[in-house]
Design a protein around this motif. Structure first.
Motif, PDB file in Angstrom:
ATOM      1  N   THR A 192      11.219  -0.055  10.105  1.00 62.06           N
ATOM      2  CA  THR A 192      11.035   1.325   9.657  1.00 62.06           C
ATOM      3  C   THR A 192      12.077   1.670   8.615  1.00 62.06           C
ATOM      4  O   THR A 192      13.272   1.469   8.845  1.00 62.06           O
ATOM      5  CB  THR A 192      11.183   2.329  10.827  1.00 62.06           C
ATOM      6  OG1 THR A 192      10.172   2.072  11.797  1.00 62.06           O
ATOM      7  CG2 THR A 192      11.027   3.762  10.340  1.00 62.06           C
ATOM      8  N   ASN A 245       7.086   0.524   7.783  1.00 62.64           N
ATOM      9  CA  ASN A 245       6.532   1.878   7.762  1.00 62.64           C
ATOM     10  C   ASN A 245       7.539   2.906   7.278  1.00 62.64           C
ATOM     11  O   ASN A 245       8.737   2.784   7.479  1.00 62.64           O
ATOM     12  CB  ASN A 245       5.994   2.261   9.148  1.00 62.64           C
ATOM     13  CG  ASN A 245       7.080   2.555  10.165  1.00 62.64           C
ATOM     14  OD1 ASN A 245       7.658   1.646  10.748  1.00 62.64           O
ATOM     15  ND2 ASN A 245       7.364   3.828  10.371  1.00 62.64           N
ATOM     16  N   GLY A 246       6.994   3.926   6.624  1.00 57.33           N
ATOM     17  CA  GLY A 246       7.748   5.134   6.320  1.00 57.33           C
ATOM     18  C   GLY A 246       7.530   6.136   7.439  1.00 57.33           C
ATOM     19  O   GLY A 246       6.766   5.867   8.367  1.00 57.33           O
ATOM     20  N   THR A 271       5.997   7.537   2.874  1.00 63.48           N
ATOM     21  CA  THR A 271       5.382   6.209   2.791  1.00 63.48           C
ATOM     22  C   THR A 271       4.794   5.976   1.402  1.00 63.48           C
ATOM     23  O   THR A 271       4.922   4.887   0.834  1.00 63.48           O
ATOM     24  CB  THR A 271       4.305   6.065   3.883  1.00 63.48           C
ATOM     25  OG1 THR A 271       4.937   6.255   5.157  1.00 63.48           O
ATOM     26  CG2 THR A 271       3.661   4.693   3.858  1.00 63.48           C
ATOM     27  N   LYS A 302       5.852   3.035  -1.431  1.00 58.83           N
ATOM     28  CA  LYS A 302       4.925   2.140  -2.128  1.00 58.83           C
ATOM     29  C   LYS A 302       5.058   2.282  -3.643  1.00 58.83           C
ATOM     30  O   LYS A 302       4.989   1.312  -4.374  1.00 58.83           O
ATOM     31  CB  LYS A 302       3.483   2.475  -1.728  1.00 58.83           C
ATOM     32  CG  LYS A 302       3.163   2.209  -0.261  1.00 58.83           C
ATOM     33  CD  LYS A 302       1.664   2.345  -0.079  1.00 58.83           C
ATOM     34  CE  LYS A 302       1.270   2.840   1.275  1.00 58.83           C
ATOM     35  NZ  LYS A 302      -0.145   3.243   1.315  1.00 58.83           N
ATOM     36  N   TYR A 344       5.597  -3.920  -2.319  1.00 57.11           N
ATOM     37  CA  TYR A 344       4.261  -3.418  -1.997  1.00 57.11           C
ATOM     38  C   TYR A 344       3.198  -4.215  -2.756  1.00 57.11           C
ATOM     39  O   TYR A 344       2.117  -4.482  -2.247  1.00 57.11           O
ATOM     40  CB  TYR A 344       4.169  -1.927  -2.317  1.00 57.11           C
ATOM     41  CG  TYR A 344       2.794  -1.356  -2.057  1.00 57.11           C
ATOM     42  CD1 TYR A 344       2.233  -1.407  -0.784  1.00 57.11           C
ATOM     43  CD2 TYR A 344       2.062  -0.770  -3.085  1.00 57.11           C
ATOM     44  CE1 TYR A 344       0.977  -0.896  -0.539  1.00 57.11           C
ATOM     45  CE2 TYR A 344       0.793  -0.254  -2.846  1.00 57.11           C
ATOM     46  CZ  TYR A 344       0.259  -0.321  -1.575  1.00 57.11           C
ATOM     47  OH  TYR A 344      -0.993   0.182  -1.338  1.00 57.11           O
ATOM     48  N   PHE A 387       2.337  -2.400   4.626  1.00 59.66           N
ATOM     49  CA  PHE A 387       2.836  -1.024   4.543  1.00 59.66           C
ATOM     50  C   PHE A 387       1.954  -0.064   5.324  1.00 59.66           C
ATOM     51  O   PHE A 387       0.736  -0.080   5.195  1.00 59.66           O
ATOM     52  CB  PHE A 387       2.933  -0.578   3.082  1.00 59.66           C
ATOM     53  CG  PHE A 387       4.110  -1.187   2.369  1.00 59.66           C
ATOM     54  CD1 PHE A 387       4.125  -2.541   2.058  1.00 59.66           C
ATOM     55  CD2 PHE A 387       5.206  -0.413   2.029  1.00 59.66           C
ATOM     56  CE1 PHE A 387       5.225  -3.121   1.416  1.00 59.66           C
ATOM     57  CE2 PHE A 387       6.303  -0.973   1.382  1.00 59.66           C
ATOM     58  CZ  PHE A 387       6.315  -2.330   1.082  1.00 59.66           C
ATOM     59  N   ASN A 388       2.576   0.762   6.131  1.00 60.28           N
ATOM     60  CA  ASN A 388       1.822   1.786   6.853  1.00 60.28           C
ATOM     61  C   ASN A 388       2.728   2.956   7.162  1.00 60.28           C
ATOM     62  O   ASN A 388       3.948   2.851   7.090  1.00 60.28           O
ATOM     63  CB  ASN A 388       1.208   1.209   8.136  1.00 60.28           C
ATOM     64  CG  ASN A 388       2.257   0.747   9.128  1.00 60.28           C
ATOM     65  OD1 ASN A 388       2.653   1.489  10.026  1.00 60.28           O
ATOM     66  ND2 ASN A 388       2.755  -0.488   8.977  1.00 60.28           N
ATOM     67  N   ASN A 389       2.104   4.072   7.479  1.00 67.24           N
ATOM     68  CA  ASN A 389       2.883   5.274   7.787  1.00 67.24           C
ATOM     69  C   ASN A 389       2.897   5.553   9.294  1.00 67.24           C
ATOM     70  O   ASN A 389       1.893   5.381   9.966  1.00 67.24           O
ATOM     71  CB  ASN A 389       2.290   6.486   7.074  1.00 67.24           C
ATOM     72  CG  ASN A 389       3.045   7.747   7.435  1.00 67.24           C
ATOM     73  OD1 ASN A 389       4.229   7.864   7.111  1.00 67.24           O
ATOM     74  ND2 ASN A 389       2.415   8.661   8.138  1.00 67.24           N
TER      75      ASN A 389
END
Ligand code: NBY
Length: 800
Positions: free
Chosen positions: A346, A419-420, A426, A430, A438, A445-447
């Protein structure tokens, strides 16, 4: 947990007798706290043992949440709440002539963190236990927590936080689970008879890592997980080896004190030692535990998930590689495949200066074997990706570059998920900070928008609100905060809205009493309580809030008899000891408080309260009393924010920029129930691209603003000659990096609106209700369930 009141009283008196060989009359609240802590642990002991056993026998996949900070807050009430013992204990103590509320105050608040990042880790542990996730925390047992903040002559003074002085009733030392962590020395790879290479070490500095375990009690579910905090000590053979005082000190220093800076990455050897110390110890204990119950390493990734909370624990990646290859005979390819499946990361910041990097020379000297592994990760990354993405991009994103080890890049490359902490954040990861990576790994990548545990932030911190909610919508929201939505049915129920304002009043009275006691200052409870509580940072713009105070001050001075809606401005904030500018702002706030609070013309209409030593326990008193939640960071700078969520759940209306999770809060509660203002991220970035921001134009174009800015240097505010000049220069000479002047007008417009709107209490409380109702979406349980489903792939209880 079921204990009768009579049983509790007997147990408690027995505990007192055992511990102190005396009677109740002869004990202090601290003694009583310790006895109560022992008793709570005794009640919870079977759960803790049962939980650990169940995880083993059921081969449950374990999540290990690695964080260099945990800010759990006091644990007595949280444990009583989760064990469903609050009422029994309160009554039992009362019958013994004791007051639970007095005893709870005797507990020290473990300040093993700086701010949001450490508190998030604590909220998530609480949620993991409550969702029946096999989740463990892994961190450092700092002997001194974050400094205690005093104000002397308006300046921040830092004092050591000796939180362990009377011991810690919640911890268990597990010396039999210790391990050795190696630093420095020389390492070389020795060919073995079977053709493999084995590293050999010479002249290393060995440190013993001793774990202290703290039980993390789940909510009404008989689950107790473990937070494991590591302490550095001399190795066990120390009696037979000579250690110089300098060597002893070096070991001692590793877990002596929390690094009190959340403003930039620390270029400090000690900090790197801390990071390797707790990651190595943690990973060793994970692998040892796994091996005790499984044959071979092939199923490791099915049984283990390791979470990297910001980059500080990133060394878990090369450390796991080291253990798998050097100790468990895995090939590079197998070790790498397992490592990437196990790890997730994170990110909590887009601020360039907060992205950790270490000079290669320092890193290699302190961690020679780990450096070899990082260099090999780097080599393979370059070899594999250059043909596909070209040398420029690969150079820019490789773990090693510009003579530095780049921790965020290593974390992304060695994980399967990054993740952001809010959708906007997020997207910025990216597009901006991690844009290169990215391109290489878009699927990683995911939030995961942050969340807070409403158990602590509503049930414990705001019992009057919790009871009021129960009376209307039942108590199922306590388990499933999404049910808070059903409150919307009462929007037009005048009786309920009145109750909400009574609850707020009670909480304001409690805060006013604390302020009177600590600061000797009287504040009225019919004023707007306008709250900004968070670390002190230029980007969080406490300065903008000060400008509003000065505006109100001038307004009263110019028109002493004109109507004015009373306000109390409340601050809580620590500045990193080396963060000069942040400390200047602290001095400014205190100087303005001094000016305003003693002005007879102003009287009780306007007060400024800066409560020193902000932390979890103070937050529990301030947040329930807030009417207005100041979330005024420059758009794009605040990754998420979490005080915004806590304040929302307690019925404060947000005065907020479109930054971090403010965006989601405004959307969830409805813009008409908040006070959004200021530049958007797009506008901020446009200024960056065009390079055409001119702070001076805003200053010159707005006489009200000019007067305020000038007051920093014209003697209006006594006692700030150097700080006032420094802040003035930051705005006009250095062109106002955080757009305070650009956002002033829209901020102040909303502040005026607030004063007007507050006078219609029915309408105001209706909007407070909308905030409470929408806050369930930001519960930690929901956030953690998303981590469990999408990242860790572990089962969990459902909330409904
Ligand atoms: O993490 C905070 C973010 O600023 C906030 O927006 C977010 O809500 C929260 C939880 O995701 N970050 C934070 O608290 N960071 C630190 O405390 C921190 C500590 C140490 C260092 C950097 C940042 N360091 O470089 O040593």
């Amino acid at each position: 947990m079921t204990v009768t009141c009579a049983q509790f009283k007997r147990d408690f008196l027995a505990e007192i007798k055992t511990l102190y060989a005396t009677t109740l009359n002869d004990t202090s609240p601290l003694d009583q706290l310790i006895a109560l802590g022992h008793l709570v642990r005794r009640y919870d002991g079977p759960n803790w043992a049962k939980t650990a056993r169940a995880y083993q026998t059921q081969h449950r996949k374990q999540v290990y949440y690695f964080s260099i900070e945990f800010l759990p807050g006091r644990l007595l009430m949280a444990n009583l709440l989760n064990l469903n013992l609050v009422t029994t204990v309160r009554h039992g103590l009362k019958e013994l002539g004791l007051d639970l509320d007095q005893i709870r105050q005797a507990e020290p608040d473990p300040a093993l963190g700086n701010g949001g990042l450490g508190r998030l880790a604590a909220c998530y542990l609480d949620a993991m236990a409550s969702l029946d996730i096999a989740g463990n925390g892994n961190g450092i047992r700092y002997r001194y927590g974050l400094f205690k903040q005093l104000f002397i002559n308006g300046y921040q003074v830092e004092m050591p936080d000796d939180w362990l002085r009377n011991g810690n009733v919640w911890e268990t030392r597990r010396e039999n689970k210790s391990c050795i962590v190696r630093f420095g020395g020389h390492v070389w790879l020795q060919p073995q008879a079977n053709g493999t290479l084995k590293p050999q070490y010479r002249d290393t500095d060995d440190v013993l890592a001793v774990p202290y375990d703290v039980g993390i009690v789940g909510y009404h579910n008989s689950v107790t997980n473990t937070l494991r905090l590591w302490s550095a000590e001399l190795p066990p053979n120390a009696d037979h080896t000579y250690y110089s005082q300098a060597q002893r000190d070096q070991i001692d220093d590793i877990t002596k004190v929390l690094y009190p800076d959340d403003s930039n990455s620390a270029g400090q050897a000690l900090r790197l030692r801390q990071e390797y110390f707790f990651t190595s110890a943690g990973v060793q204990s994970i692998v040892r535990h796994f091996c005790a119950h499984h044959h071979g390493m092939r199923t490791f990734a099915k049984q283990v998930a390791i979470h990297i909370n910001d980059t500080h624990p990133t060394l878990v990646i090369p450390e796991l590689m080291r253990l798998l290859m050097d100790e468990h005979h895995c090939s590079w390819d197998l070790a790498w495949a397992l490592t990437r499946q196990v790890m997730s990361y994170t990110n909590h910041t887009i601020l360039q200066e907060a992205l950790e990097t270490w000079p290669v020379a320092l890193f290699q000297g302190l961690l020679p074997r780990i450096y070899q592994i990082v260099a090999e990760i780097d080599r393979r990354y370059r070899a594999q990706k250059t043909p596909v993405f070209g040398a420029a991009l690969v150079d820019q994103t490789a773990p090693l570059g510009n003579g530095q080890v780049r921790m965020a890049y290593l974390a992304v490359i060695g994980s399967h998920s990054v993740n952001g902490v809010a959708p906007l954040h997020t997207e910025l990861l990216k597009k901006d900070v991690l844009h290169g990576l990215y391109q290489v790994y878009p699927e990683r990548f995911n939030n995961k928008t942050n969340g807070i545990t409403l158990r602590r932030w509503v049930q414990l911190a705001n019992p009057p609100l919790a009871r009021t909610l129960d009376a209307r919508i039942g108590n199922l929201w306590r388990r499933n905060p999404r049910l808070l939505k059903t409150l919307l049915a009462y929007q037009y129920d005048q009786g309920f809205l009145t109750e909400l304002s009574q609850v707020k009043l009670a909480n304001k009275q409690a805060l006013a009493a604390l302020v009177a006691q600590r600061l000797g200052l009287q504040i009225r409870t019919d004023a707007i309580y306008d709250v900004q509580v968070k670390r002190l940072h230029a980007y969080k713009r406490q300065l903008l809030h000060v400008f509003e105070i000065l505006r109100e001050y001038f307004q009263i001075k110019d028109q002493p008899t004109a109507p004015f809606v009373p306000r109390v401005h409340i601050f809580g904030a620590k500045a990193a000891p080396s963060y000069h500018y942040a400390k200047a702002i602290i001095k400014l706030i205190n100087a303005v408080a001094n000016l305003v609070n003693h002005d007879p013309v102003v009287g009780s209409r306007l007060k400024v309260v800066f409560i020193p030593n902000y932390g979890v326990s103070l937050a529990e008193v301030i947040i329930p009393a807030a009417d207005v939640s100041e979330q005024i960071s420059t758009a794009s700078k605040e990754a998420s924010g979490t005080s915004n969520m806590k304040l929302m759940a307690n019925g404060a209306l947000a005065l907020a920029t479109y930054d971090g999770a403010n965006v989601d809060i405004i959307q969830a509660a409805g813009a008409k129930n908040e006070y959004p203002f200021g530049l958007t991220v797009a506008e901020v970035y446009r200024y960056y691209q065009r390079g055409d921001y001119r702070a001076r134009d805003f200053y010159r174009g707005n006489p009200e603003l000019k007067r305020i800015v000038d007051s920093l240097v014209d003697g209006t505010i006594p006692g700030i000659s150097t700080e006032g000049r420094e802040i003035y220069d930051s705005l006009l000479r250095y062109n106002d990096e955080f757009f305070v002047l650009a956002d002033y007008a829209s901020y102040v417009a909303q502040q005026r609106q607030i004063s007007q709107d507050y006078q219609d209490q029915t309408a105001w409380q209706r909007r407070a209700l909308a905030n409470i109702a929408a806050s369930g979406a930001f519960g930690a349980d929901l956030a953690v369930a998303r981590y469990a489903d999408d990242i860790w792939q572990v089962p969990h209880d459902r909330l409904d």
